[in-house]
Design a protein around this motif. Structure first.
Motif, PDB file in Angstrom:
ATOM      1  N   PHE A   4       0.876  -1.169  -0.065  1.00 14.46           N
ATOM      2  CA  PHE A   4       0.260  -0.175  -0.078  1.00 14.46           C
ATOM      3  C   PHE A   4       0.716   1.276   0.059  1.00 14.46           C
ATOM      4  CE2 PHE A   4      -2.263  -3.609   2.192  1.00 14.46           C
ATOM      5  CZ  PHE A   4      -3.581  -3.266   1.301  1.00 14.46           C
ATOM      6  N   ASP A   5       0.350   2.360  -0.385  1.00 14.38           N
ATOM      7  CA  ASP A   5       0.909   3.700  -0.218  1.00 14.38           C
ATOM      8  C   ASP A   5       1.039   4.146   1.071  1.00 14.38           C
ATOM      9  OD1 ASP A   5       1.418   4.081  -3.094  1.00 14.38           O
ATOM     10  OD2 ASP A   5      -0.657   4.561  -2.950  1.00 14.38           O
ATOM     11  N   VAL A   6      -0.084   3.943   1.798  1.00 11.44           N
ATOM     12  CA  VAL A   6      -0.237   4.273   3.329  1.00 11.44           C
ATOM     13  C   VAL A   6      -0.881   3.148   3.845  1.00 11.44           C
ATOM     14  CG1 VAL A   6      -1.238   6.023   4.991  1.00 11.44           C
ATOM     15  CG2 VAL A   6      -0.591   6.743   2.615  1.00 11.44           C
ATOM     16  N   LEU A   7      -0.273   2.619   5.388  1.00 13.20           N
ATOM     17  CA  LEU A   7      -0.869   1.830   5.988  1.00 13.20           C
ATOM     18  C   LEU A   7      -1.176   2.371   7.522  1.00 13.20           C
ATOM     19  CD1 LEU A   7      -1.322  -1.349   6.249  1.00 13.20           C
ATOM     20  CD2 LEU A   7       0.472  -1.513   7.711  1.00 13.20           C
ATOM     21  N   ILE A   8      -2.563   2.498   7.882  1.00  9.87           N
ATOM     22  CA  ILE A   8      -2.925   3.302   9.170  1.00  9.87           C
ATOM     23  C   ILE A   8      -3.184   2.087  10.317  1.00  9.87           C
ATOM     24  CG2 ILE A   8      -4.557   4.493  10.233  1.00  9.87           C
ATOM     25  CD1 ILE A   8      -5.478   5.708   7.404  1.00  9.87           C
ATOM     26  N   VAL A   9      -2.383   2.290  11.268  1.00  8.45           N
ATOM     27  CA  VAL A   9      -2.602   1.318  12.437  1.00  8.45           C
ATOM     28  C   VAL A   9      -3.703   1.961  13.613  1.00  8.45           C
ATOM     29  CG1 VAL A   9      -1.267   0.151  14.189  1.00  8.45           C
ATOM     30  CG2 VAL A   9       0.076   0.835  12.119  1.00  8.45           C
ATOM     31  N   GLY A  10      -4.670   1.237  13.437  1.00  8.92           N
ATOM     32  CA  GLY A  10      -5.751   1.551  14.462  1.00  8.92           C
ATOM     33  C   GLY A  10      -7.099   1.845  13.742  1.00  8.92           C
ATOM     34  N   LEU A  18      -9.211   9.581   9.046  1.00  7.78           N
ATOM     35  CA  LEU A  18      -7.866  10.087   8.340  1.00  7.78           C
ATOM     36  C   LEU A  18      -8.070   9.195   6.968  1.00  7.78           C
ATOM     37  CD1 LEU A  18      -5.347  11.478   7.357  1.00  7.78           C
ATOM     38  CD2 LEU A  18      -4.269   9.895   9.192  1.00  7.78           C
ATOM     39  N   GLY A  19      -8.538   7.743   7.303  1.00  9.31           N
ATOM     40  CA  GLY A  19      -8.388   6.815   6.092  1.00  9.31           C
ATOM     41  C   GLY A  19      -9.496   7.328   5.024  1.00  9.31           C
ATOM     42  N   ALA A  20     -10.572   7.914   5.509  1.00  8.58           N
ATOM     43  CA  ALA A  20     -11.878   8.402   4.550  1.00  8.58           C
ATOM     44  C   ALA A  20     -11.208   9.430   3.883  1.00  8.58           C
ATOM     45  CB  ALA A  20     -13.032   8.549   5.500  1.00  8.58           C
ATOM     46  N   GLN A  21     -10.455  10.250   4.432  1.00 11.85           N
ATOM     47  CA  GLN A  21      -9.952  11.597   3.737  1.00 11.85           C
ATOM     48  C   GLN A  21      -9.002  11.243   2.627  1.00 11.85           C
ATOM     49  OE1 GLN A  21     -11.333  14.281   4.406  1.00 11.85           O
ATOM     50  NE2 GLN A  21     -12.027  14.404   6.538  1.00 11.85           N
ATOM     51  N   ILE A  22      -8.280   9.988   2.583  1.00  7.64           N
ATOM     52  CA  ILE A  22      -7.228   9.757   1.632  1.00  7.64           C
ATOM     53  C   ILE A  22      -7.295   8.505   0.982  1.00  7.64           C
ATOM     54  CG2 ILE A  22      -5.490  11.050   3.245  1.00  7.64           C
ATOM     55  CD1 ILE A  22      -4.316   7.881   3.752  1.00  7.64           C
ATOM     56  N   ALA A  23      -8.372   7.656   1.120  1.00 10.98           N
ATOM     57  CA  ALA A  23      -8.463   6.375   0.322  1.00 10.98           C
ATOM     58  C   ALA A  23      -8.692   6.526  -1.045  1.00 10.98           C
ATOM     59  CB  ALA A  23      -9.602   5.840   1.100  1.00 10.98           C
ATOM     60  N   GLY A  24      -9.429   7.847  -1.425  1.00 10.28           N
ATOM     61  CA  GLY A  24      -9.859   8.102  -2.787  1.00 10.28           C
ATOM     62  C   GLY A  24      -8.426   8.487  -3.682  1.00 10.28           C
ATOM     63  N   GLN A  25      -7.320   8.852  -2.716  1.00 10.07           N
ATOM     64  CA  GLN A  25      -6.174   9.509  -3.482  1.00 10.07           C
ATOM     65  C   GLN A  25      -4.847   8.464  -3.654  1.00 10.07           C
ATOM     66  OE1 GLN A  25      -6.129  13.859  -2.205  1.00 10.07           O
ATOM     67  NE2 GLN A  25      -7.541  13.039  -1.066  1.00 10.07           N
ATOM     68  N   VAL A  26      -4.742   7.643  -2.261  1.00  9.22           N
ATOM     69  CA  VAL A  26      -3.664   6.809  -2.344  1.00  9.22           C
ATOM     70  C   VAL A  26      -3.952   5.438  -1.979  1.00  9.22           C
ATOM     71  CG1 VAL A  26      -1.894   8.572  -2.092  1.00  9.22           C
ATOM     72  CG2 VAL A  26      -3.049   7.812  -0.091  1.00  9.22           C
ATOM     73  N   ARG A  27      -3.330   4.203  -2.318  1.00 11.20           N
ATOM     74  CA  ARG A  27      -3.684   3.171  -1.947  1.00 11.20           C
ATOM     75  C   ARG A  27      -3.519   2.988  -0.339  1.00 11.20           C
ATOM     76  NH1 ARG A  27       0.376  -0.623  -4.699  1.00 11.20           N
ATOM     77  NH2 ARG A  27       1.318   1.205  -4.218  1.00 11.20           N
ATOM     78  N   VAL A 180       2.752  -7.191   5.486  1.00  7.84           N
ATOM     79  CA  VAL A 180       2.252  -6.461   4.402  1.00  7.84           C
ATOM     80  C   VAL A 180       3.215  -5.180   4.232  1.00  7.84           C
ATOM     81  CG1 VAL A 180       0.688  -5.101   6.335  1.00  7.84           C
ATOM     82  CG2 VAL A 180       0.018  -4.915   3.900  1.00  7.84           C
ATOM     83  N   GLY A 181       3.328  -4.728   3.039  1.00 13.72           N
ATOM     84  CA  GLY A 181       4.184  -3.504   2.977  1.00 13.72           C
ATOM     85  C   GLY A 181       3.692  -2.236   2.691  1.00 13.72           C
ATOM     86  N   ALA A 182       4.155  -1.269   2.878  1.00 13.21           N
ATOM     87  CA  ALA A 182       3.649   0.325   2.951  1.00 13.21           C
ATOM     88  C   ALA A 182       4.740   1.270   2.770  1.00 13.21           C
ATOM     89  CB  ALA A 182       2.745   0.587   4.165  1.00 13.21           C
ATOM     90  N   ALA A 183       4.560   2.444   2.057  1.00 16.13           N
ATOM     91  CA  ALA A 183       5.676   3.348   1.909  1.00 16.13           C
ATOM     92  C   ALA A 183       5.659   4.314   3.113  1.00 16.13           C
ATOM     93  CB  ALA A 183       5.310   4.048   0.677  1.00 16.13           C
ATOM     94  N   ILE A 184       4.271   4.466   3.734  1.00 15.27           N
ATOM     95  CA  ILE A 184       4.044   5.250   4.788  1.00 15.27           C
ATOM     96  C   ILE A 184       3.236   4.583   5.767  1.00 15.27           C
ATOM     97  CG2 ILE A 184       3.140   7.463   5.632  1.00 15.27           C
ATOM     98  CD1 ILE A 184       3.379   8.570   2.757  1.00 15.27           C
ATOM     99  N   LEU A 185       4.023   4.699   7.071  1.00 19.02           N
ATOM    100  CA  LEU A 185       3.147   3.961   8.317  1.00 19.02           C
ATOM    101  C   LEU A 185       2.446   5.175   9.063  1.00 19.02           C
ATOM    102  CD1 LEU A 185       4.965   1.318  10.210  1.00 19.02           C
ATOM    103  CD2 LEU A 185       2.774   1.117   9.128  1.00 19.02           C
ATOM    104  N   VAL A 186       1.253   5.178   9.583  1.00 19.90           N
ATOM    105  CA  VAL A 186       0.440   5.963  10.152  1.00 19.90           C
ATOM    106  C   VAL A 186       0.099   5.264  11.380  1.00 19.90           C
ATOM    107  CG1 VAL A 186      -1.706   7.388  10.541  1.00 19.90           C
ATOM    108  CG2 VAL A 186      -0.650   7.226   8.134  1.00 19.90           C
ATOM    109  N   ASN A 187       0.375   6.105  12.580  1.00 16.87           N
ATOM    110  CA  ASN A 187       0.022   5.644  13.999  1.00 16.87           C
ATOM    111  C   ASN A 187      -0.900   6.315  14.366  1.00 16.87           C
ATOM    112  OD1 ASN A 187       0.324   4.766  16.753  1.00 16.87           O
ATOM    113  ND2 ASN A 187       2.460   5.577  17.139  1.00 16.87           N
ATOM    114  N   ALA A 188      -2.258   5.486  14.372  1.00 19.73           N
ATOM    115  CA  ALA A 188      -3.394   6.158  14.915  1.00 19.73           C
ATOM    116  C   ALA A 188      -3.841   4.932  16.073  1.00 19.73           C
ATOM    117  CB  ALA A 188      -4.350   5.976  13.925  1.00 19.73           C
ATOM    118  N   ALA A 189      -3.115   4.615  17.019  1.00 21.33           N
ATOM    119  CA  ALA A 189      -3.197   3.474  17.793  1.00 21.33           C
ATOM    120  C   ALA A 189      -3.581   3.688  19.253  1.00 21.33           C
ATOM    121  CB  ALA A 189      -2.044   2.583  17.722  1.00 21.33           C
ATOM    122  N   GLY A 190      -4.038   5.008  19.235  1.00 21.75           N
ATOM    123  CA  GLY A 190      -4.650   5.727  20.638  1.00 21.75           C
ATOM    124  C   GLY A 190      -3.807   5.350  21.843  1.00 21.75           C
ATOM    125  N   ALA A 191      -4.108   4.489  22.755  1.00 21.93           N
ATOM    126  CA  ALA A 191      -3.475   4.145  23.857  1.00 21.93           C
ATOM    127  C   ALA A 191      -2.119   3.562  23.690  1.00 21.93           C
ATOM    128  CB  ALA A 191      -4.295   3.420  25.005  1.00 21.93           C
TER     129      ALA A 191
END
Ligand SMILES: Cc1cc2nc3c(=O)[nH]c(=O)nc-3n(C[C@H](O)[C@H](O)[C@H](O)COP(=O)(O)OP(=O)(O)OC[C@H]3O[C@@H](n4cnc5c(N)ncnc54)[C@H](O)[C@@H]3O)c2cc1C
Length: 364
Positions: A4-10, A18-27, A180-191
């Motif tokens: 994927f281009d972006v992998l969001i954790v959480g 955040l996923g809803a804002q970007i899913a139409g633009q990057v994998r 799984v592979g990703a160019a960018i990792l997003v940390n949205a893992a709360g606690a």
């Protein structure tokens, strides 16, 4: 290995919005450790929008989110997410100071008694914040996840990040059972924000989870559906009506915790009831249910949105404390523009993105 281009954790409100804002633009993919999204902080909130809450850097995100919550676009939701309620901040002496721009007015004792019948005499005055509203949290979260999928996003439940490493421009993320592979990792893992960072070989920024308790009480009083949110301006309790004869009550606790499936403790429930009985003269008939959740704060209690200043590409979307729902529309738009390195959306021009940058924790 899927990439994927972006992998969001959480898959709580932070990751979903955040996923809803970007899913139409990057994998984009969201991985969520639990079988369902929203099982932690997002599914346990008190569900209100209160502009004065959290200080000026939070208030500006809350204010910028209000229009979207009150009148969402038709292709996002067919109903509003807000229901007006108003908030009454009680005080025994000095009235609280609210952040600049928050509409409020003083209530003298007589008017206070009309709005909160049975309020104890020691609460001499109050401040009314009429803009406070309930948020349909489940509806908002589900709408973000629906938009995410509709725009081509991939959601994996029961998918826990165990560790990740970066080589040749790609993160390899090891999940429980696959990779799984990703160019960018997003940390949205709360606690779990710091533990996820550490599992990716990144420096943690001391995101502290704090437990908060909620109790649903049945009380000897009816007509509570439209009761305002009532709080002690000094921050020792709040409650609001739930149905005709019940309330949601919190002792405003903030108990240090590790990341976990938080549960309420008897002592905190008892403290909540004791404080409630000192606020109004309504008999407590039953504890209908209780729950607890973790509110996670960065050291300065301002949320964190932005790339880690140290490569590889690791994006922080954490520290949403007790305001992650009411700020989600604006915060996710801001985070999306930072993540995709696009211009800040026009509606957010009052917002200084630097304030939320993780770089602030690297300066000393
Ligand atoms: C009692 C209480 C009252 C609140 N009241 C309000 C309110 O009235 N208004 C308001 O705006 N906010 C309120 N909040 C705050 C709000 O609920 C949070 O700010 C918000 O839900 C945070 O969302 P999140 O997505 O960051 O976290 P979460 O919803 O906790 O989501 C994080 C997700 O990451 C997942 N995860 C963690 N580690 C991994 C891993 N290794 N791999 C994959 N997935 C992982 C978790 O399973 C979890 O689902 C309240 C919170 C509490 C606890």
């Amino acid at each position: 290995m899927q990439q994927f281009d972006v992998l969001i954790v959480g898959g709580g409100i932070a990751g979903a919005s955040l996923g809803a804002q970007i899913a139409g633009q990057v994998r984009t993919a969201i991985i969520e450790a639990e079988p369902h999204c929203g099982m932690h902080a997002t599914g346990r909130s008190a569900a209100f929008w209160l502009e004065s809450y959290g200080g000026p850097h939070v208030a500006v995100l809350s204010a910028a989110s209000r229009d979207f919550l009150a009148n969402p676009p038709a292709d996002f939701s067919d109903h509003r997410f807000l229901r007006e309620r108003g908030a009454v901040h009680l005080t025994q002496d000095v009235l609280p100071e609210l952040p600049e721009g928050v509409v409020s007015r003083i209530l003298e004792r007589e008017e206070l008694e009309r709005l909160v019948p049975g309020v104890r005499p020691k609460w001499r005055r109050a401040l009314l914040e009429p803009g406070c509203a309930d948020i349909d949290v489940a509806g908002l979260h589900a709408s973000y996840l629906r938009k995410f999928r509709r725009e081509g996003g991939t959601l994996a439940n029961d998918a826990r990040l165990e560790s990740a490493s970066f080589a040749d421009g790609l993160w390899t993320v090891r999940l429980n059972g696959s990779a799984v592979g990703a160019a960018i990792l997003v940390n949205a893992a709360g606690a779990w924000a710091d533990s996820v960072a550490e599992a990716c070989g990144m420096r943690p920024i001391a995101v502290a989870p704090k437990r908060r308790t909620m109790v649903q009480l049945r009380v000897g009083r009816s007509g509570l559906r439209d009761l305002p949110l009532v709080d002690d301006a000094a921050g020792t309790f709040y409650f609001k009506g739930e149905g005709d004869r019940s309330i949601w009550l919190s002792p405003h606790d903030e108990i240090e915790s590790g990341p976990c499936d938080a549960a309420p403790e008897e002592i905190d429930i008892a403290t909540a009831i004791d404080r409630f009985e000192k606020a109004v003269d309504w008999p407590v008939e039953a504890v209908e249910r209780s729950w607890a959740g973790l509110r996670s704060f960065a050291p300065d209690r301002v949320p964190v949105y932005g790339f880690d200043p140290v490569s590889p590409p690791f994006f922080w979307c954490v520290g949403q404390g007790g305001f992650g729902i009411q700020t989600a529309p604006a915060a996710s738009q801001l985070a999306a523009s930072l993540l995709l390195r696009r211009e800040q959306p026009a509606g957010l021009d009052r917002i200084d993105a630097q304030v939320y940058s993780p770089g602030r924790f690297y300066r000393n």
